[in-house]
Design a protein around this motif. Structure first.
Motif, PDB file in Angstrom:
ATOM      1  N   LYS A 434       0.828  -1.203   0.000  1.00 36.64           N
ATOM      2  CA  LYS A 434       0.000   0.000   0.000  1.00 36.64           C
ATOM      3  C   LYS A 434       0.863   1.254   0.000  1.00 36.64           C
ATOM      4  CE  LYS A 434      -3.666   2.405   2.523  1.00 36.64           C
ATOM      5  NZ  LYS A 434      -4.536   2.402   3.729  1.00 36.64           N
ATOM      6  N   ALA A 435       1.873   1.279   0.871  1.00 32.79           N
ATOM      7  CA  ALA A 435       2.762   2.442   0.930  1.00 32.79           C
ATOM      8  C   ALA A 435       3.539   2.604  -0.368  1.00 32.79           C
ATOM      9  CB  ALA A 435       3.722   2.309   2.108  1.00 32.79           C
ATOM     10  N   HIS A 436       3.952   1.476  -0.965  1.00 35.43           N
ATOM     11  CA  HIS A 436       4.698   1.507  -2.220  1.00 35.43           C
ATOM     12  C   HIS A 436       3.842   2.116  -3.331  1.00 35.43           C
ATOM     13  CE1 HIS A 436       7.293   0.239  -5.478  1.00 35.43           C
ATOM     14  NE2 HIS A 436       6.269  -0.399  -6.024  1.00 35.43           N
ATOM     15  N   LEU A 437       2.612   1.647  -3.479  1.00 35.71           N
ATOM     16  CA  LEU A 437       1.732   2.152  -4.539  1.00 35.71           C
ATOM     17  C   LEU A 437       1.362   3.618  -4.314  1.00 35.71           C
ATOM     18  CD1 LEU A 437      -0.611  -0.940  -4.999  1.00 35.71           C
ATOM     19  CD2 LEU A 437       1.302  -0.223  -6.442  1.00 35.71           C
ATOM     20  N   GLU A 438       1.140   3.982  -3.053  1.00 32.26           N
ATOM     21  CA  GLU A 438       0.817   5.374  -2.768  1.00 32.26           C
ATOM     22  C   GLU A 438       1.994   6.297  -3.087  1.00 32.26           C
ATOM     23  OE1 GLU A 438      -0.441   5.488   1.279  1.00 32.26           O
ATOM     24  OE2 GLU A 438      -2.529   4.909   0.826  1.00 32.26           O
ATOM     25  N   ALA A 439       3.206   5.829  -2.796  1.00 29.42           N
ATOM     26  CA  ALA A 439       4.389   6.640  -3.102  1.00 29.42           C
ATOM     27  C   ALA A 439       4.542   6.841  -4.595  1.00 29.42           C
ATOM     28  CB  ALA A 439       5.631   5.984  -2.509  1.00 29.42           C
TER      29      ALA A 439
END
Length: 482
Positions: A434-439
């Protein structure tokens, strides 16, 4: 009005003076006659610098070499071309720096067309000389906020200097972020209207149904919601300059009304009956190809010619990358005045930035300078300190970063930041998807907004999503339109 450069005739043959005088009088060009003795002894300040464009050099009765004469002319009139009257056999033996300044020969008697041809050669000779002199003085007071010593920027400044004293409409073209508004403000600041207001309006940022009211104003009750009278931009710009940014986004219905104002210099408020004078200068700008839009029928040809009295084209940053160090100095100097700390750049980092394609042009460079000033206050930026998409050359000294990389790999914060720019395979320890895609999403949104100057509608088109969807995502990440 710009004074015409003089023509200088140095000749001891009095018999052909009348012929030359008649030809130059017919052309309407100012000129001065000198004998060789008088010229060598003269110190006429009216002929200094670029005030002489062409020297017609006749025969001398003095025992003096052509090289010595040309050295004297080079000192007194450095930008003037030289045309010999009849043949000087010494021309072929001159040093290269002097030979290049002898642009032709006129055989007496000569025709009007022959003289005109020599004037044209002299004009072409003096043009690069003036450009080189401007390059040697990049911090001159005139247009000092237009940073750059590249040839393309010298040509922009030269074009601007030719139109500053003329109260005519100007059309500035170029990609988004190239500095079109900076040019417009400079044209206003050095014009006869400099004491009047400079009023900008972005024609692409205002809905079509509101643009007419923004430009011309309205009277109370003219339409639903018009609870009071309001002045438009044409009224606010009286005595000054109206800057129509992104004029290519103006709807056809408004183009007709703008054309009428430019033709008649009069307009009325919406719902009003009083005719108002439009004592303004119009400077327009666009990143679009208006000639293609004319062929497509989305831009009026007659309006194009009204706006395009004097065109100025801004070069993209990728075509003048030699200006990047100067631009960074200017941008970081402005940031320092706002309270930011200074930043220095390794040569390798500058070379990497010169290799970047710069889709957002100077605005993208400005955003990068601000980001680096926050990340590395009073620091030195090398290739490895640049964001990944700006790293176009290899790090020249990777060993100095070895310890830093070990620390970063053990940091729980690094995963989302590093993976936002590059990830070839899934790490063995896994990652926060989730953090990867949001970044990644945030990074792409920031890039699209930078390319389109913060215009959300265009950024959404670039990302192939609806405008409302992009607005929601920006709100989610706390991103504001600039």
């Amino acid at each position: 009005m710009t004074a015409q450069p003089k023509l200088l005739i140095i000749d001891d043959d009095l018999s052909r003076r009348e012929l030359i005088r008649a030809a130059l009088s017919f052309l309407g060009r100012p000129f001065e006659f000198y004998g060789f003795v008088d010229w060598l002894q003269s110190d006429d300040q009216s002929l200094k610098g670029d005030k002489v464009s062409l020297v017609l050099l006749g025969q001398s009765e003095l025992p003096i070499s052509l090289e010595k004469l040309l050295r004297n002319l080079q000192q007194k009139t450095p930008d003037a071309a030289v045309v010999t009257l009849d043949e000087w056999s010494e021309v072929a033996e001159l040093p290269d720096d002097l030979k290049s300044g002898v642009t032709g020969q006129l055989n007496v008697p000569f025709s009007y067309q022959e003289l005109l041809d020599q004037l044209h050669k002299a004009q072409l000779y003096s043009r690069p000389s003036l450009g080189a002199r401007d390059a040697n003085n990049p911090s001159s007071e005139l247009f000092s906020s237009l940073v750059g010593s590249s040839r393309s920027m010298r040509l922009v400044r030269q074009a601007m200097s030719q139109v500053t004293g003329r109260d005519v409409n100007v059309l500035i073209t170029g990609e988004s972020g190239t500095g079109k508004e900076v040019v417009a403000r400079n044209l206003h600041d050095y014009s006869v209207r400099k004491n009047g207001p400079f009023v900008p309006i972005n024609c692409g940022a205002i809905p079509a149904d509101l643009l007419e009211s923004e430009l011309f104003g309205h009277e109370r009750g003219a339409f639903t919601g018009a609870v009071s009278s309001r002045s438009g931009r044409f009224e606010l710009a009286q005595g000054g300059t109206l800057f129509l940014d992104e004029v290519g986004d103006m709807p056809l219905s408004m183009q007709v009304k703008l054309l009428r104002v430019l033709q008649e210099r009069k307009f009325e408020r919406i719902g009003g009956t009083k005719t108002l004078e439009a004592d303004i200068r119009v400077i327009a700008a666009t990143h679009k190809n208006l000639e293609e839009m004319i062929e497509e029928g989305s831009f009026r040809e007659d309006l194009y010619y009204r706006l395009n009295v004097f065109p100025i084209e801004m070069p993209p940053l990728r075509e003048r990358t030699e200006d990047i160090p100067l631009l960074l100095d200017e941008l970081l100097g402005r940031l320092k005045k706002q309270g930011f700390d200074s930043v220095r750049f390794q040569m390798s980092a500058l070379e990497s930035l010169k290799a970047h394609p710069w889709p957002g042009n100077v605005r993208e460079l400005s955003n990068l300078a601000e980001r680096l000033a926050i990340l590395f206050p009073n620091g030195v930026v090398g290739v490895s300190e640049l964001p990944a998409r700006f790293q176009h050359v290899e790090e020249p000294d990777p060993a100095r970063y070895a310890n830093t990389e070990e620390l970063l790999e053990s940091s729980s914060v690094t995963g989302a930041i590093a993976s936002a720019t590059h990830l070839d395979h899934l790490p063995e320890e896994g990652l926060d998807l989730k953090a990867h895609l949001e970044a990644i999403e945030r990074s792409l949104i920031e890039q699209s907004l930078a390319v389109h100057e913060g215009v959300v509608a265009r950024a959404a088109e670039l990302l192939k999503i609806r405008r409302t969807t992009l607005v929601e995502k920006m709100r989610k990440y706390g991103m504001q339109r600039k």
